[in-house]
Design a protein around this motif. Structure first.
Motif, short mmCIF file in Angstrom:
data_model
loop_
_atom_site.label_atom_id
_atom_site.label_comp_id
_atom_site.label_asym_id
_atom_site.label_seq_id
_atom_site.Cartn_x
_atom_site.Cartn_y
_atom_site.Cartn_z
N PHE A 62 49.67 39.85 40.66
CA PHE A 62 49.08 38.87 39.75
C PHE A 62 48.31 37.80 40.52
CE2 PHE A 62 49.14 35.13 36.96
CZ PHE A 62 48.56 35.68 35.82
N ALA A 63 48.86 37.36 41.64
CA ALA A 63 48.25 36.29 42.42
C ALA A 63 47.08 36.77 43.28
CB ALA A 63 49.31 35.64 43.33
N ARG A 64 47.13 38.02 43.79
CA ARG A 64 46.18 38.38 44.85
C ARG A 64 45.35 39.64 44.62
NH1 ARG A 64 48.82 39.65 49.49
NH2 ARG A 64 46.83 39.46 50.54
N SER A 65 45.53 40.32 43.50
CA SER A 65 44.77 41.56 43.30
C SER A 65 43.40 41.27 42.69
CB SER A 65 45.52 42.51 42.38
OG SER A 65 46.63 43.03 43.04
N PRO A 66 42.37 41.99 43.16
CA PRO A 66 41.07 41.89 42.51
C PRO A 66 41.15 42.53 41.13
CG PRO A 66 41.06 43.68 44.11
CD PRO A 66 42.40 42.98 44.24
N LEU A 67 40.44 41.99 40.17
CA LEU A 67 40.45 42.56 38.82
C LEU A 67 39.18 42.18 38.09
CD1 LEU A 67 41.94 44.01 36.45
CD2 LEU A 67 42.92 41.77 35.89
N VAL A 68 38.50 43.18 37.55
CA VAL A 68 37.33 42.95 36.69
C VAL A 68 37.39 43.91 35.51
CG1 VAL A 68 35.80 42.14 38.55
CG2 VAL A 68 35.82 44.56 37.94
N GLU A 69 36.80 43.49 34.42
CA GLU A 69 36.61 44.38 33.28
C GLU A 69 35.31 45.14 33.47
OE1 GLU A 69 36.04 44.46 28.42
OE2 GLU A 69 36.57 42.56 29.39
N ILE A 70 35.33 46.42 33.12
CA ILE A 70 34.11 47.23 33.12
C ILE A 70 33.49 47.12 31.72
CG2 ILE A 70 33.15 49.55 33.32
CD1 ILE A 70 35.72 50.29 34.94
N VAL A 71 32.28 46.60 31.65
CA VAL A 71 31.56 46.54 30.37
C VAL A 71 30.38 47.50 30.49
CG1 VAL A 71 30.33 45.08 28.74
CG2 VAL A 71 32.26 44.13 30.05
N PHE A 72 30.49 48.63 29.80
CA PHE A 72 29.44 49.63 29.88
C PHE A 72 28.19 49.17 29.14
CE2 PHE A 72 33.32 52.17 30.52
CZ PHE A 72 32.98 52.78 31.72
#
Length: 149
Positions: A125-135
């Protein structure tokens, strides 16, 4: 462009999907170089939306997407498709939901056996990269919206 049913099926991954079904390639532009970079990565579907994340720590693909949010998702198992997309930031409640589901997959016995320890929620939760994919494709956006509702 009409979205092929095979593409929709390939994107309809869930918690019981195989690791192969979660595996795609993405092409990003280098954050500093601007050169195209293609890598293999897992993607995830939570609440009808698609996400990219990874183990905690800095990731080049994430730096690339922060600098140049436009990228291409390359489907490759059972269907070949190149899908233009944009990486969108994720708010904290969404981050919590996505990381929780991703760790359920990561901590499955057959996957956890490949790593030395069980994955820790707080660290992710603190250190992982995360993005939403918007097609870019409006039909895929409609599939996402219909699934989330």
């Amino acid at each position: 462009m009409s979205v092929d049913e095979a593409v929709v099926r390939a994107l309809a991954i869930g918690p019981d999907s195989s690791t192969v079904a979660h595996t795609i390639d993405i092409t990003t532009l280098g954050a500093r170089s601007g050169i195209s970079r293609r890598i293999e990565i897992w993607f995830h579907r939570v609440d009808g939306r698609w996400y990219l994340t990874g183990v905690p720590g800095p990731r080049n693909w994430y730096a690339n997407l922060r600098a140049h949010p436009r990228f291409v998702v390359h489907l490759k198992h059972g269907v070949t498709a190149d899908l233009p997309a944009t990486a969108a930031p994720v708010d904290e409640p969404t981050r919590r939901r996505v990381i929780t589901e991703v760790l359920e997959l990561q901590n499955r016995p057959e996957i956890a056996a490949r790593v030395s320890r069980r994955q820790n929620f707080d660290e992710w939760f603190a250190r992982s990269p995360l993005v939403e994919i918007v097609f870019d494709d409006e039909q895929l956006q409609a599939v996402s919206s219909a699934s989330a509702g």
